[in-house]
Design an enzyme around this catalytic site. Sequence first.
Site, PDB file in Angstrom:
ATOM      1  N   CYS A  43       0.820  -1.212   0.000  1.00 44.42           N
ATOM      2  CA  CYS A  43       0.000   0.000   0.000  1.00 44.42           C
ATOM      3  C   CYS A  43       0.852   1.259   0.000  1.00 44.42           C
ATOM      4  O   CYS A  43       0.646   2.169  -0.798  1.00 44.42           O
ATOM      5  CB  CYS A  43      -0.926  -0.014   1.214  1.00 44.42           C
ATOM      6  SG  CYS A  43      -1.939   1.451   1.319  1.00 44.42           S
ATOM      7  N   CYS A  48      -1.667   1.783  -2.922  1.00 44.57           N
ATOM      8  CA  CYS A  48      -2.629   2.873  -2.688  1.00 44.57           C
ATOM      9  C   CYS A  48      -2.015   4.275  -2.694  1.00 44.57           C
ATOM     10  O   CYS A  48      -2.526   5.178  -3.360  1.00 44.57           O
ATOM     11  CB  CYS A  48      -3.319   2.708  -1.332  1.00 44.57           C
ATOM     12  SG  CYS A  48      -3.318   1.079  -0.609  1.00 44.57           S
ATOM     13  N   LYS A  51      -0.128   5.493  -5.887  1.00 44.60           N
ATOM     14  CA  LYS A  51      -1.168   5.545  -6.922  1.00 44.60           C
ATOM     15  C   LYS A  51      -2.030   6.793  -6.770  1.00 44.60           C
ATOM     16  O   LYS A  51      -2.272   7.520  -7.732  1.00 44.60           O
ATOM     17  CB  LYS A  51      -2.037   4.289  -6.837  1.00 44.60           C
ATOM     18  CG  LYS A  51      -3.217   4.368  -7.757  1.00 44.60           C
ATOM     19  CD  LYS A  51      -4.372   3.533  -7.336  1.00 44.60           C
ATOM     20  CE  LYS A  51      -5.031   3.942  -6.055  1.00 44.60           C
ATOM     21  NZ  LYS A  51      -5.917   2.874  -5.554  1.00 44.60           N
ATOM     22  N   TYR A 179      -9.931  -2.899 -10.770  1.00 44.84           N
ATOM     23  CA  TYR A 179      -9.758  -1.506 -10.380  1.00 44.84           C
ATOM     24  C   TYR A 179      -8.350  -0.972 -10.631  1.00 44.84           C
ATOM     25  O   TYR A 179      -8.166   0.189 -10.978  1.00 44.84           O
ATOM     26  CB  TYR A 179     -10.231  -1.279  -8.933  1.00 44.84           C
ATOM     27  CG  TYR A 179      -9.243  -1.657  -7.845  1.00 44.84           C
ATOM     28  CD1 TYR A 179      -8.400  -0.704  -7.299  1.00 44.84           C
ATOM     29  CD2 TYR A 179      -9.162  -2.959  -7.354  1.00 44.84           C
ATOM     30  CE1 TYR A 179      -7.499  -1.033  -6.299  1.00 44.84           C
ATOM     31  CE2 TYR A 179      -8.275  -3.294  -6.359  1.00 44.84           C
ATOM     32  CZ  TYR A 179      -7.433  -2.336  -5.829  1.00 44.84           C
ATOM     33  OH  TYR A 179      -6.538  -2.655  -4.847  1.00 44.84           O
ATOM     34  N   GLU A 183      -7.702   2.234 -12.884  1.00 40.18           N
ATOM     35  CA  GLU A 183      -7.075   3.419 -12.292  1.00 40.18           C
ATOM     36  C   GLU A 183      -5.853   3.865 -13.097  1.00 40.18           C
ATOM     37  O   GLU A 183      -5.674   5.055 -13.372  1.00 40.18           O
ATOM     38  CB  GLU A 183      -6.680   3.130 -10.842  1.00 40.18           C
ATOM     39  CG  GLU A 183      -7.905   3.015  -9.943  1.00 40.18           C
ATOM     40  CD  GLU A 183      -7.597   2.610  -8.501  1.00 40.18           C
ATOM     41  OE1 GLU A 183      -8.452   2.847  -7.638  1.00 40.18           O
ATOM     42  OE2 GLU A 183      -6.502   2.055  -8.233  1.00 40.18           O
ATOM     43  N   HIS A 438     -26.903  22.400   0.354  1.00 41.21           N
ATOM     44  CA  HIS A 438     -27.071  22.974  -0.965  1.00 41.21           C
ATOM     45  C   HIS A 438     -26.121  24.128  -1.189  1.00 41.21           C
ATOM     46  O   HIS A 438     -25.911  24.921  -0.271  1.00 41.21           O
ATOM     47  CB  HIS A 438     -28.528  23.462  -1.096  1.00 41.21           C
ATOM     48  CG  HIS A 438     -28.852  23.936  -2.459  1.00 41.21           C
ATOM     49  ND1 HIS A 438     -28.951  23.074  -3.538  1.00 41.21           N
ATOM     50  CD2 HIS A 438     -29.095  25.184  -2.933  1.00 41.21           C
ATOM     51  CE1 HIS A 438     -29.240  23.786  -4.618  1.00 41.21           C
ATOM     52  NE2 HIS A 438     -29.343  25.064  -4.285  1.00 41.21           N
ATOM     53  N   GLU A 443     -26.055  16.198  -2.184  1.00 42.32           N
ATOM     54  CA  GLU A 443     -27.448  16.387  -1.756  1.00 42.32           C
ATOM     55  C   GLU A 443     -28.401  15.491  -2.534  1.00 42.32           C
ATOM     56  O   GLU A 443     -29.490  15.173  -2.063  1.00 42.32           O
ATOM     57  CB  GLU A 443     -27.860  17.858  -1.859  1.00 42.32           C
ATOM     58  CG  GLU A 443     -27.966  18.407  -3.268  1.00 42.32           C
ATOM     59  CD  GLU A 443     -28.336  19.897  -3.289  1.00 42.32           C
ATOM     60  OE1 GLU A 443     -29.380  20.249  -2.758  1.00 42.32           O
ATOM     61  OE2 GLU A 443     -27.545  20.696  -3.837  1.00 42.32           O
TER      62      GLU A 443
HETATM   63  P1  FAD Z   1       1.372  -6.057   1.979  1.00 35.86           P
HETATM   64  O1  FAD Z   1       1.055  -4.644   2.244  1.00 35.86           O
HETATM   65  O2  FAD Z   1       1.605  -6.471   0.572  1.00 35.86           O
HETATM   66  O3  FAD Z   1       2.647  -6.411   2.853  1.00 35.86           O
HETATM   67  C1  FAD Z   1       3.292  -7.650   2.778  1.00 35.86           C
HETATM   68  C2  FAD Z   1       4.774  -7.432   3.012  1.00 35.86           C
HETATM   69  O4  FAD Z   1       5.399  -8.687   3.254  1.00 35.86           O
HETATM   70  C3  FAD Z   1       5.504  -6.820   1.839  1.00 35.86           C
HETATM   71  O5  FAD Z   1       6.151  -5.644   2.250  1.00 35.86           O
HETATM   72  C4  FAD Z   1       6.492  -7.901   1.391  1.00 35.86           C
HETATM   73  O6  FAD Z   1       7.713  -7.356   0.926  1.00 35.86           O
HETATM   74  C5  FAD Z   1       6.677  -8.673   2.674  1.00 35.86           C
HETATM   75  N1  FAD Z   1       7.072 -10.084   2.491  1.00 35.86           N
HETATM   76  C6  FAD Z   1       6.526 -10.993   1.653  1.00 35.86           C
HETATM   77  N2  FAD Z   1       7.070 -12.208   1.858  1.00 35.86           N
HETATM   78  C7  FAD Z   1       7.983 -12.047   2.849  1.00 35.86           C
HETATM   79  C8  FAD Z   1       8.871 -12.941   3.521  1.00 35.86           C
HETATM   80  N3  FAD Z   1       8.883 -14.253   3.229  1.00 35.86           N
HETATM   81  N4  FAD Z   1       9.694 -12.451   4.465  1.00 35.86           N
HETATM   82  C9  FAD Z   1       9.678 -11.125   4.790  1.00 35.86           C
HETATM   83  N5  FAD Z   1       8.842 -10.246   4.192  1.00 35.86           N
HETATM   84  C10 FAD Z   1       8.004 -10.699   3.245  1.00 35.86           C
HETATM   85  N6  FAD Z   1      -6.039  -1.000  -1.153  1.00 35.86           N
HETATM   86  C11 FAD Z   1      -6.881  -0.025  -0.716  1.00 35.86           C
HETATM   87  O7  FAD Z   1      -7.509  -0.197   0.325  1.00 35.86           O
HETATM   88  N7  FAD Z   1      -7.037   1.146  -1.417  1.00 35.86           N
HETATM   89  C12 FAD Z   1      -6.356   1.386  -2.569  1.00 35.86           C
HETATM   90  O8  FAD Z   1      -6.519   2.446  -3.175  1.00 35.86           O
HETATM   91  C13 FAD Z   1      -5.460   0.381  -3.036  1.00 35.86           C
HETATM   92  N8  FAD Z   1      -4.734   0.599  -4.172  1.00 35.86           N
HETATM   93  C14 FAD Z   1      -3.861  -0.357  -4.576  1.00 35.86           C
HETATM   94  C15 FAD Z   1      -3.122  -0.114  -5.732  1.00 35.86           C
HETATM   95  C16 FAD Z   1      -2.239  -1.046  -6.189  1.00 35.86           C
HETATM   96  C17 FAD Z   1      -1.437  -0.754  -7.440  1.00 35.86           C
HETATM   97  C18 FAD Z   1      -2.060  -2.266  -5.483  1.00 35.86           C
HETATM   98  C19 FAD Z   1      -1.088  -3.297  -5.977  1.00 35.86           C
HETATM   99  C20 FAD Z   1      -2.777  -2.521  -4.343  1.00 35.86           C
HETATM  100  C21 FAD Z   1      -3.686  -1.571  -3.874  1.00 35.86           C
HETATM  101  N9  FAD Z   1      -4.451  -1.789  -2.722  1.00 35.86           N
HETATM  102  C22 FAD Z   1      -5.325  -0.820  -2.293  1.00 35.86           C
HETATM  103  C23 FAD Z   1      -4.365  -3.075  -1.984  1.00 35.86           C
HETATM  104  C24 FAD Z   1      -3.461  -2.948  -0.766  1.00 35.86           C
HETATM  105  O9  FAD Z   1      -2.206  -2.480  -1.154  1.00 35.86           O
HETATM  106  C25 FAD Z   1      -3.341  -4.307  -0.089  1.00 35.86           C
HETATM  107  O10 FAD Z   1      -4.626  -4.816   0.174  1.00 35.86           O
HETATM  108  C26 FAD Z   1      -2.560  -4.220   1.244  1.00 35.86           C
HETATM  109  O11 FAD Z   1      -1.298  -3.689   1.032  1.00 35.86           O
HETATM  110  C27 FAD Z   1      -2.483  -5.601   1.889  1.00 35.86           C
HETATM  111  O12 FAD Z   1      -1.708  -5.535   3.063  1.00 35.86           O
HETATM  112  P2  FAD Z   1      -0.918  -6.833   3.586  1.00 35.86           P
HETATM  113  O13 FAD Z   1      -0.373  -6.469   4.908  1.00 35.86           O
HETATM  114  O14 FAD Z   1      -1.771  -8.023   3.444  1.00 35.86           O
HETATM  115  O15 FAD Z   1       0.257  -7.037   2.527  1.00 35.86           O
END
Ligand code: FAD
Length: 456
Positions: A43, A48, A51, A179, A183, A438, A443
């Site tokens: 994110c 997010c 973006k 999405y 976007e 308004h 509204e």
């Molecule tokens: P992540 O945030 O992906 O975190 C997982 C982390 O684990 C990463 O940093 C990765 O490097 C690390 N990792 C993976 N494997 C290992 C390992 N074995 N050892 C150590 N570290 C590891 N959501 C919204 O709500 N609004 C939005 O506008 C939105 N826009 C988005 C736009 C894009 C382009 C993308 C790709 C996603 C978007 N999302 C949005 C979705 C949102 O980013 C995810 O739902 C959110 O980040 C999920 O969080 P998480 O903690 O599950 O995983």
Amino acid sequence: MSAFDVDLFVIGGGSGGVRAARVAASYGAKVMLAEEYRLGGTCVIRGCVPKKLMVYASRFPDEFADAAGYGWSVPQASFDWTTLIANKDREIARLEGLYRATLENAGVVIAKVRAVIEDAHTVRLATGERVRARFILVAVGAYPTLEPRIPGGEHGITSNEVFDLARQPERILVVGGGYIAVEFAGIFAGLGSAVTLLHRGDKLLRGFDDDVRVALAEAYAKRGVTLALQRTLSGLERRPDGALDAVLSDGETLIVDQVLVATGRRPNTAGLGLDKAGLAVDEVGAIPVDGYSRTLTPSVYAVGDVTNRANLTPIAIREGHAFADTVFGGKPTMVDHELIPTAVFSTPEIGVIGHTEAAARALCGEIDVYKAQFRALKATLSGRDERVLMKVIVEKATDKVVGVHIMGPSAGEMIQLVGIAVMMGATKADFDRTVAVHPTAAEELVTMRVPVPQTA
Ligand code: FAD
């Protein structure tokens, strides 16, 4: 002495993992977290946040164009991609620092390396170090796929790379109808690139209300996005000048500078060692969990995109928080995945909560549909030919509002607020007795009196 080095080992420093680590530590747990790339996760680093910054950048040309009708003469504007990317990078680095500070202040030990599971209580770091943990939380997120595999597919980029392109593509093909594809098509169109949006389905944004899907396609077409629907990408070939030949399933070839493939994401579970903790993944690679984010192995929990429930940041954060409350705070907490307000940052923007019209018909029996399509006041003087769409869906038997769908400026902001009312179970009568503000676009939500006549 405890048999464990830590109470909690969190794998993944994204939205879900960081929240879980911080809250568990605040309950007195000894916590360690491993992140293999950058703290903040998808994110913050490549989702997010960057973006939305690019969405803001892409909307300035609308403002410049609209200004004329209000008496302004705006000199020819020019855009510098390198400045945008450099400023975006600076802001992301700042946020990454805040995430690190939050964890450190909470007493969480951070390992900036990959971690894998060795057994139900052991995590192995890429450094070779082994850590014994009372609980392991898997919060590894998901990654964008270059699927389906096609000849030359490696020339495409995903959302991971799109944030760091050295140059703005003059011509870009965006593949996908979800999405993220929508976007980025909007972003690049706003920034002045020639955009083709290729989607195998007949409408964009599967799962959204049909009226919204149709209205967005119309708006995009008006904004110059070429929609290539019901077709797929067959192959990519690099041309001598560095551009790409993108061959579509109907034989048409497009010459573009970049191909952004946004056709799907998969949980980051490959090679994670889940099997060593007695765990299997489902058909898409996600970890099955119960309402408390608990896997079949009692010491292992999973939150966020890796569980493929609702792949959104606020959901990952809630799941991480609920996990910490449940396991370390003595407050068993489940996350409601039923009613989730959400936005698509296309231009025009979309905000949604609750059922689509089709879903409401299937699930709620008789419904009333209230619909307004109108030109926003601002567009009168600017002459902008784009309509706002609002739709309120009401269950007849209870008068409850079961769905709200908005397309137009600030739809994301509006849905956050109207979402509270829907969450509280507001009825159409509650909407009606709320005085209109308004003149606003919002509204309309409280002034729709006559339902759309139903066709049998
Ligand atoms: P992540 O945030 O992906 O975190 C997982 C982390 O684990 C990463 O940093 C990765 O490097 C690390 N990792 C993976 N494997 C290992 C390992 N074995 N050892 C150590 N570290 C590891 N959501 C919204 O709500 N609004 C939005 O506008 C939105 N826009 C988005 C736009 C894009 C382009 C993308 C790709 C996603 C978007 N999302 C949005 C979705 C949102 O980013 C995810 O739902 C959110 O980040 C999920 O969080 P998480 O903690 O599950 O995983």
